[in-house]
Motif scaffolding. Structure first.
Motif, PDB file in Angstrom:
ATOM      1  N   THR A 268       0.822  -1.206   0.000  1.00 51.96           N
ATOM      2  CA  THR A 268       0.000   0.000   0.000  1.00 51.96           C
ATOM      3  C   THR A 268       0.858   1.259   0.000  1.00 51.96           C
ATOM      4  N   ILE A 269       2.151   1.105   0.269  1.00 57.72           N
ATOM      5  CA  ILE A 269       3.083   2.233   0.225  1.00 57.72           C
ATOM      6  C   ILE A 269       3.296   2.605  -1.243  1.00 57.72           C
ATOM      7  N   PRO A 270       3.345   3.898  -1.554  1.00 57.29           N
ATOM      8  CA  PRO A 270       3.570   4.288  -2.950  1.00 57.29           C
ATOM      9  C   PRO A 270       4.845   3.674  -3.521  1.00 57.29           C
ATOM     10  N   PHE A 271       4.794   3.309  -4.780  1.00 58.38           N
ATOM     11  CA  PHE A 271       5.868   2.687  -5.559  1.00 58.38           C
ATOM     12  C   PHE A 271       6.140   1.239  -5.156  1.00 58.38           C
ATOM     13  N   LEU A 272       5.327   0.663  -4.293  1.00 59.71           N
ATOM     14  CA  LEU A 272       5.431  -0.758  -3.972  1.00 59.71           C
ATOM     15  C   LEU A 272       4.158  -1.507  -4.362  1.00 59.71           C
ATOM     16  N   GLY A 273       3.305  -0.879  -5.140  1.00 60.60           N
ATOM     17  CA  GLY A 273       2.044  -1.473  -5.543  1.00 60.60           C
ATOM     18  C   GLY A 273       2.195  -2.724  -6.383  1.00 60.60           C
ATOM     19  N   TRP A 274       3.345  -2.904  -7.026  1.00 60.24           N
ATOM     20  CA  TRP A 274       3.595  -4.102  -7.819  1.00 60.24           C
ATOM     21  C   TRP A 274       3.583  -5.344  -6.949  1.00 60.24           C
ATOM     22  N   GLY A 275       3.759  -5.200  -5.643  1.00 61.72           N
ATOM     23  CA  GLY A 275       3.718  -6.352  -4.740  1.00 61.72           C
ATOM     24  C   GLY A 275       2.355  -7.018  -4.700  1.00 61.72           C
ATOM     25  N   ASN A 276       1.319  -6.252  -5.029  1.00 60.65           N
ATOM     26  CA  ASN A 276      -0.027  -6.835  -5.059  1.00 60.65           C
ATOM     27  C   ASN A 276      -0.147  -7.899  -6.146  1.00 60.65           C
ATOM     28  N   TRP A 277       0.592  -7.735  -7.230  1.00 64.19           N
ATOM     29  CA  TRP A 277       0.541  -8.735  -8.298  1.00 64.19           C
ATOM     30  C   TRP A 277       1.108 -10.064  -7.838  1.00 64.19           C
ATOM     31  N   PHE A 278       2.061 -10.044  -6.896  1.00 62.08           N
ATOM     32  CA  PHE A 278       2.590 -11.288  -6.339  1.00 62.08           C
ATOM     33  C   PHE A 278       1.602 -11.918  -5.359  1.00 62.08           C
ATOM     34  N   ALA A 279       0.796 -11.084  -4.712  1.00 60.61           N
ATOM     35  CA  ALA A 279      -0.152 -11.580  -3.724  1.00 60.61           C
ATOM     36  C   ALA A 279      -1.419 -12.149  -4.353  1.00 60.61           C
ATOM     37  N   LEU A 280      -1.792 -11.685  -5.524  1.00 61.86           N
ATOM     38  CA  LEU A 280      -3.059 -12.120  -6.132  1.00 61.86           C
ATOM     39  C   LEU A 280      -3.165 -13.630  -6.346  1.00 61.86           C
ATOM     40  N   PRO A 281      -2.141 -14.327  -6.859  1.00 64.94           N
ATOM     41  CA  PRO A 281      -2.284 -15.787  -7.001  1.00 64.94           C
ATOM     42  C   PRO A 281      -2.419 -16.500  -5.643  1.00 64.94           C
ATOM     43  N   ILE A 282      -1.753 -15.983  -4.632  1.00 64.75           N
ATOM     44  CA  ILE A 282      -1.862 -16.584  -3.297  1.00 64.75           C
ATOM     45  C   ILE A 282      -3.268 -16.382  -2.747  1.00 64.75           C
ATOM     46  N   ILE A 283      -3.822 -15.204  -2.980  1.00 65.82           N
ATOM     47  CA  ILE A 283      -5.188 -14.916  -2.524  1.00 65.82           C
ATOM     48  C   ILE A 283      -6.185 -15.831  -3.228  1.00 65.82           C
TER      49      ILE A 283
ATOM     50  N   LEU B 222      -8.400  -9.677  -0.814  1.00 67.51           N
ATOM     51  CA  LEU B 222      -8.506  -9.442  -2.255  1.00 67.51           C
ATOM     52  C   LEU B 222      -9.086  -8.060  -2.536  1.00 67.51           C
ATOM     53  N   ALA B 223     -10.093  -7.657  -1.788  1.00 72.26           N
ATOM     54  CA  ALA B 223     -10.698  -6.335  -1.978  1.00 72.26           C
ATOM     55  C   ALA B 223      -9.678  -5.235  -1.696  1.00 72.26           C
ATOM     56  N   ILE B 224      -8.881  -5.398  -0.649  1.00 73.75           N
ATOM     57  CA  ILE B 224      -7.850  -4.406  -0.327  1.00 73.75           C
ATOM     58  C   ILE B 224      -6.837  -4.322  -1.465  1.00 73.75           C
ATOM     59  N   ALA B 225      -6.403  -5.467  -1.969  1.00 73.70           N
ATOM     60  CA  ALA B 225      -5.410  -5.485  -3.044  1.00 73.70           C
ATOM     61  C   ALA B 225      -5.966  -4.870  -4.322  1.00 73.70           C
ATOM     62  N   ILE B 226      -7.202  -5.162  -4.651  1.00 72.96           N
ATOM     63  CA  ILE B 226      -7.792  -4.626  -5.879  1.00 72.96           C
ATOM     64  C   ILE B 226      -7.995  -3.122  -5.788  1.00 72.96           C
ATOM     65  N   VAL B 227      -8.442  -2.643  -4.633  1.00 67.88           N
ATOM     66  CA  VAL B 227      -8.615  -1.194  -4.458  1.00 67.88           C
ATOM     67  C   VAL B 227      -7.268  -0.497  -4.586  1.00 67.88           C
ATOM     68  N   ARG B 228      -6.231  -1.064  -3.985  1.00 72.85           N
ATOM     69  CA  ARG B 228      -4.899  -0.461  -4.070  1.00 72.85           C
ATOM     70  C   ARG B 228      -4.386  -0.470  -5.515  1.00 72.85           C
ATOM     71  N   LEU B 229      -4.610  -1.563  -6.229  1.00 74.90           N
ATOM     72  CA  LEU B 229      -4.196  -1.594  -7.630  1.00 74.90           C
ATOM     73  C   LEU B 229      -4.968  -0.591  -8.471  1.00 74.90           C
ATOM     74  N   ALA B 230      -6.246  -0.423  -8.186  1.00 77.48           N
ATOM     75  CA  ALA B 230      -7.055   0.533  -8.943  1.00 77.48           C
ATOM     76  C   ALA B 230      -6.603   1.967  -8.665  1.00 77.48           C
ATOM     77  N   LEU B 231      -6.254   2.259  -7.421  1.00 80.08           N
ATOM     78  CA  LEU B 231      -5.787   3.597  -7.081  1.00 80.08           C
ATOM     79  C   LEU B 231      -4.427   3.907  -7.711  1.00 80.08           C
ATOM     80  N   GLY B 232      -3.599   2.898  -7.822  1.00 80.14           N
ATOM     81  CA  GLY B 232      -2.268   3.093  -8.373  1.00 80.14           C
ATOM     82  C   GLY B 232      -2.185   2.919  -9.875  1.00 80.14           C
ATOM     83  N   GLY B 233      -3.283   2.641 -10.515  1.00 72.77           N
ATOM     84  CA  GLY B 233      -3.281   2.462 -11.952  1.00 72.77           C
ATOM     85  C   GLY B 233      -2.761   1.093 -12.389  1.00 72.77           C
TER      86      GLY B 233
END
Length: 73
Positions: free
Chosen positions: A21-36, A59-70
């Motif tokens: 959720t920290i700026p410029f670390l949003g790519w970490g959500n892509w690693f978490a999605l398969p685990i989720i 999953l909702a937290i990760a998707i919202v963060r990805l949507a906010l970060g583009g």
């Protein structure tokens, strides 16, 4: 037993999603999605629904963060 696996996968993915959720670390959500998704699948096969619901919240937290970060940032 699958409910415990689902909760453990949810906790593991939450450990990845929270720092992402920290700026410029949003790519970490892509690693978490398969685990989720694996946690949701294990929770769906279980007779209890708490693990699945926990993974859906993560999953909702990760998707919202990805949507906010583009999707990347």
């Amino acid at each position: 037993m699958l409910n415990i696996v689902s909760i453990l996968l949810g906790i593991l993915s939450l450990v990845i999603v929270i720092p992402a959720t920290i700026p410029f670390l949003g790519w970490g959500n892509w690693f978490a999605l398969p685990i989720i998704v694996a946690g949701i699948a294990a929770g769906q096969l279980s007779s209890h629904r708490s693990g699945r619901n926990f993974c859906l919240v993560v999953l909702a937290i990760a998707i919202v963060r990805l949507a906010l970060g583009g999707g990347i940032i």
